[in-house]
Design a protein around this motif. Structure first.
Motif, PDB file in Angstrom:
ATOM      1  N   GLY A  79      50.544 -32.405   0.471  1.00 46.51           N
ATOM      2  CA  GLY A  79      51.135 -30.806   1.199  1.00 46.51           C
ATOM      3  C   GLY A  79      52.646 -31.531   1.383  1.00 46.51           C
ATOM      4  O   GLY A  79      52.788 -30.913   3.109  1.00 46.51           O
ATOM      5  N   ILE A  80      53.176 -32.443   1.033  1.00 52.00           N
ATOM      6  CA  ILE A  80      54.875 -32.801   1.753  1.00 52.00           C
ATOM      7  C   ILE A  80      55.777 -32.218   0.510  1.00 52.00           C
ATOM      8  O   ILE A  80      56.672 -31.766   0.993  1.00 52.00           O
ATOM      9  N   SER A  81      55.585 -32.051  -0.191  1.00 54.29           N
ATOM     10  CA  SER A  81      56.473 -31.130  -1.293  1.00 54.29           C
ATOM     11  C   SER A  81      55.610 -30.390  -2.390  1.00 54.29           C
ATOM     12  O   SER A  81      54.600 -31.450  -2.586  1.00 54.29           O
ATOM     13  N   HIS A  82      56.502 -29.500  -2.986  1.00 64.54           N
ATOM     14  CA  HIS A  82      55.620 -28.572  -3.646  1.00 64.54           C
ATOM     15  C   HIS A  82      56.776 -28.488  -5.071  1.00 64.54           C
ATOM     16  O   HIS A  82      56.640 -27.459  -5.849  1.00 64.54           O
ATOM     17  N   ARG A  83      57.509 -29.404  -4.798  1.00 63.24           N
ATOM     18  CA  ARG A  83      58.903 -29.411  -6.208  1.00 63.24           C
ATOM     19  C   ARG A  83      58.552 -29.702  -7.334  1.00 63.24           C
ATOM     20  O   ARG A  83      58.420 -30.674  -7.109  1.00 63.24           O
ATOM     21  N   GLN A  84      57.850 -29.506  -8.413  1.00 68.57           N
ATOM     22  CA  GLN A  84      57.981 -30.590  -9.215  1.00 68.57           C
ATOM     23  C   GLN A  84      59.057 -31.060  -9.982  1.00 68.57           C
ATOM     24  O   GLN A  84      60.438 -30.057 -10.286  1.00 68.57           O
ATOM     25  N   THR A 105      61.383 -44.465  -1.298  1.00 70.95           N
ATOM     26  CA  THR A 105      62.435 -42.315  -1.881  1.00 70.95           C
ATOM     27  C   THR A 105      60.878 -42.176  -1.828  1.00 70.95           C
ATOM     28  O   THR A 105      59.522 -42.523  -1.459  1.00 70.95           O
ATOM     29  N   ALA A 106      60.563 -40.611  -2.457  1.00 70.51           N
ATOM     30  CA  ALA A 106      59.865 -39.567  -2.298  1.00 70.51           C
ATOM     31  C   ALA A 106      60.327 -38.157  -2.984  1.00 70.51           C
ATOM     32  O   ALA A 106      61.013 -38.112  -3.086  1.00 70.51           O
ATOM     33  N   ALA A 107      59.136 -38.475  -4.343  1.00 72.55           N
ATOM     34  CA  ALA A 107      58.943 -37.503  -4.651  1.00 72.55           C
ATOM     35  C   ALA A 107      57.564 -37.084  -5.310  1.00 72.55           C
ATOM     36  O   ALA A 107      57.045 -37.395  -5.396  1.00 72.55           O
ATOM     37  N   GLN A 108      57.291 -35.146  -5.530  1.00 72.16           N
ATOM     38  CA  GLN A 108      56.727 -34.473  -5.636  1.00 72.16           C
ATOM     39  C   GLN A 108      54.981 -35.472  -4.431  1.00 72.16           C
ATOM     40  O   GLN A 108      55.604 -35.253  -3.873  1.00 72.16           O
ATOM     41  N   GLU A 109      54.390 -36.414  -4.948  1.00 70.50           N
ATOM     42  CA  GLU A 109      53.391 -36.498  -3.989  1.00 70.50           C
ATOM     43  C   GLU A 109      53.625 -38.090  -3.237  1.00 70.50           C
ATOM     44  O   GLU A 109      52.318 -38.550  -2.663  1.00 70.50           O
ATOM     45  N   MET A 150      58.558 -40.806 -10.527  1.00 70.46           N
ATOM     46  CA  MET A 150      58.409 -38.658 -11.217  1.00 70.46           C
ATOM     47  C   MET A 150      57.567 -39.382 -12.047  1.00 70.46           C
ATOM     48  O   MET A 150      58.087 -39.494 -12.591  1.00 70.46           O
ATOM     49  N   ASN A 151      57.022 -38.111 -12.670  1.00 73.81           N
ATOM     50  CA  ASN A 151      56.545 -37.950 -13.832  1.00 73.81           C
ATOM     51  C   ASN A 151      56.313 -36.463 -13.645  1.00 73.81           C
ATOM     52  O   ASN A 151      55.732 -35.816 -12.901  1.00 73.81           O
ATOM     53  N   VAL A 152      56.216 -35.948 -15.198  1.00 70.62           N
ATOM     54  CA  VAL A 152      55.681 -34.797 -15.357  1.00 70.62           C
ATOM     55  C   VAL A 152      54.312 -34.649 -16.950  1.00 70.62           C
ATOM     56  O   VAL A 152      54.587 -33.625 -16.962  1.00 70.62           O
ATOM     57  N   TYR A 158      50.824 -29.079 -11.007  1.00 70.85           N
ATOM     58  CA  TYR A 158      51.485 -27.760 -11.479  1.00 70.85           C
ATOM     59  C   TYR A 158      51.227 -27.080 -12.014  1.00 70.85           C
ATOM     60  O   TYR A 158      52.430 -26.093 -12.628  1.00 70.85           O
ATOM     61  N   VAL A 159      50.355 -26.873 -13.077  1.00 76.17           N
ATOM     62  CA  VAL A 159      49.824 -26.775 -14.004  1.00 76.17           C
ATOM     63  C   VAL A 159      48.863 -25.618 -13.032  1.00 76.17           C
ATOM     64  O   VAL A 159      47.285 -26.079 -12.273  1.00 76.17           O
ATOM     65  N   ALA A 160      48.853 -24.264 -13.690  1.00 74.09           N
ATOM     66  CA  ALA A 160      48.241 -22.954 -12.475  1.00 74.09           C
ATOM     67  C   ALA A 160      46.962 -23.462 -13.721  1.00 74.09           C
ATOM     68  O   ALA A 160      46.364 -23.560 -15.090  1.00 74.09           O
TER      69      ALA A 160
END
Length: 601
Positions: free
Chosen positions: A230-235, A261-265, A496-498, A542-544
């Motif tokens: 809930g703190i970031s929705h940016r992939q 650092t802070a990235a994604q969740e 961070m990863n995708v 981040y995948v529907a």
């Protein structure tokens, strides 16, 4: 007759004795002046420094949104209930010791997190989730218990527990169904068949929403990594760490540290000095994150995120790496296919497996235990957090860094394949481990990427008995995406990863393997009875989901399938452009006709 001189000396001595006695008498009666009753300046200074030190270490945080967890006695809630004029406390000997710490509301179930002293709680078949209703005048069914408390009439209803799982450090996860109409969220559990409650109700425990929650925390060196929804929705985008802080402790008194650092969740914070000096003091401590809100009337406010995250008792401390190659995966209900996947890749050289179980309700736990008993070195990690694959992979990277030189992140339907070489023939056993070990001493290669070929149903209408590698032999012509094997010590500190790859630290880069060296066969579109399970939920953040009307043309979905789990008339013939029997031939040539995962033999 005495001479005058001795008499003079004797008189002098008596005079001195009288003076000394008088002086002593005055000392006994003298009182200190008012100024001497106060402490010295040095004492005041020392006291002030001592107070200031403890104020900084244990300063009180101004916000109150962090919910304090209090373990109430079983009697504190039960003592006010009366069923059929019989006190529930009369059933003291039937009570099971399960203390609820937190409750989390998900879209399809409610999660109770607690501790259990009685081992029988681990058997979900013996217990029911307890729900409450104040609608005593309605027909709520035959399986309800009406009672009277200090506030009026209550109705208690029990429903079957969905599952019970061990969750590290003697914690338990109890999954309950969503409440029926006119009932509240589950407030406890009871032993099936009893007329009274078996645990204290958890009314004092807030019902946390999954959309805003700190859900995991782990130590990594002199830092703490907190996983927050809930703190970031940016992939793929890093956030400004100055917007965040980490907090450690319970209730009104917490220790605060800055975010690095802070990235994604994922938020990484400096570990407070007291925890750095004595890491054992951090174990079991609740951790959360606050984020800065825009200024209002010139004031800066930090909002504290509710938390169920506790720093685990086991610390993944650096040591001599025991394994060259490990694998991490996240799955749901893959008991039918994981044996083939693990057996085959172990033959290729994988030495350890980290399996993150995302709420499976099949026999996956038993299968993993059997594989581990057979020597495949498989560990199951309960991960109840839905749509958090990226965060789960970051968590796994921290766990694996102390044991593994290389870690492959891939799914259970993805299989490495080494194409036939006219000169050397098929690669030998341990080929994948040999491949990655060639880069272990590299000072710049931190990631090995391998392209993926997506396979279709290949004309089949039921699961192939000899496994996916032998059964599915028709695929799309062009590769889709890639998967990676990474060096944990080469990862960026933001983790961070995708899913397909991680961000690397400065000075490290990746290498793409040529397709004639290695390829991944991705059995993405299997027979319909297997594929339709994808409609339940996808694990990536981040995948529907397949049922969502979003990005229907994405490569992450089945082109032309839509959002309804209805089998197309020609499903068995779809996604078939090239017949490819390479991996089938490789498996049969190296592992024989009787395959180790074929349970039909």
């Amino acid at each position: 007759m005495d001479s005058p001189e001795p008499r003079r000396k004797l008189k002098t001595f008596k005079l001195r004795d009288d003076v000394i006695s008088e002086h002593r008498r005055k000392l006994k009666t003298v009182k200190l002046s008012p100024l001497r009753q106060f402490p010295t300046v040095r004492s005041v200074f020392y006291f002030f420094c001592f107070f200031l030190f403890f104020f900084i270490i244990f300063r009180r945080h101004p916000t109150t949104s962090f919910q304090r967890v209090v373990e109430l006695s079983r009697f504190s809630k039960l003592s006010t209930y009366k069923f059929d004029s019989v006190r529930v406390l009369s059933k003291f000997n039937e009570l099971t010791q399960f203390k609820i710490e937190s409750r989390v509301s998900f879209p399809d179930h409610i999660l109770l997190i607690g501790t259990a002293i009685d081992a029988s709680v681990r058997n979900s078949n013996q217990f029911e989730c307890v729900y409450r209703s104040n609608f005593s005048n309605l027909d709520l069914g035959d399986d309800v218990i009406k009672g009277v408390n200090d506030y009026g009439v209550d109705v208690i209803k029990g429903m079957n527990v969905l599952s019970v799982d061990e969750y590290g450090d003697n914690r338990l996860l109890v999954r309950c169904a969503l409440p029926p109409v006119n009932f509240s969220a589950p407030v406890g559990i009871r032993r099936r068949g009893l007329t009274g409650l078996t645990v204290g109700l958890a009314d004092d425990k807030p019902l946390n929403t999954w959309e805003n929650l700190a859900y995991e925390a782990v130590l990594d060196g002199n830092t703490a990594v907190v996983f927050v929804k809930g703190i970031s929705h940016r992939q793929g985008k890093e956030s400004d760490p100055r917007q965040f802080r980490c907090h450690f402790g319970l209730g009104e008194y917490m220790i605060t540290s800055r975010a690095i650092t802070a990235a994604q969740e994922v938020v990484r914070c400096a570990l407070p000095r007291s925890m750095v000096m004595r890491p054992e003091k951090a174990r079991g401590v609740r951790a959360t994150v606050s984020f800065r809100m825009p200024r209002v009337h010139g004031r800066v406010n930090h909002v504290l995120v509710p938390s169920v995250a506790k720093i685990p008792g086991s610390v993944f401390s650096p040591k001599v790496k025991q394994h060259e190659l490990c694998v991490c995966t996240m799955l749901w209900n893959q008991a039918h296919s994981i044996r083939e996947w693990i057996t085959y890749h172990s033959w290729l050289g994988v030495e350890k497996w980290f399996v993150y179980d995302n709420n499976s309700d099949d026999e996956i736990k038993t299968v993993i235990e059997d594989l581990d008993f057979e020597g495949y070195n498989v560990s199951r990690h309960v991960w109840p957090w839905i749509k958090t694959q990226e965060a789960g992979f970051s968590h796994c990277a921290i766990r694996a860094q102390s044991e593994c030189n290389w870690v492959s992140f891939m799914d259970v339907d993805e299989f490495y394949y080494f194409p036939y070489n006219p000169v050397s023939g098929f690669p030998a056993q341990g080929s994948l481990r040999t491949l990655v070990s060639n880069f272990t001493t590299s000072s710049s290669i931190g990631e090995i990427r391998t392209s993926c070929h997506s396979f279709g149903p290949s004309g089949l209408t039921s699961r192939p008995k000899q496994g996916v590698m032998v059964g599915y032999t028709c695929r799309l012509q062009s590769p889709e995406r890639h998967k990676s094997i990474i060096r944990p010590d080469a990862l960026d500190t933001n983790l961070m990863n995708v899913v397909h790859h991680f961000h690397l630290r400065r000075g490290f880069t990746f290498i793409d393997l040529p397709q004639n060296t290695a390829i991944i066969n991705h059995y993405k579109y299997q027979v319909w009875e297997v594929f339709r399970a994808k409609f339940y939920r996808r694990v990536a953040t981040y995948v529907a989901d397949w049922k969502d009307n979003q990005n229907e043309g994405s490569r992450d979905r089945a082109p032309g399938l839509g959002t309804v789990p209805i089998e197309p008339p020609d499903w068995r013939l779809q996604f078939c452009e090239v017949w490819d029997t390479g991996l089938r031939d490789f498996v049969l040539a190296n592992l024989g006709d009787v395959l180790p995962w074929d349970r039909s033999m």
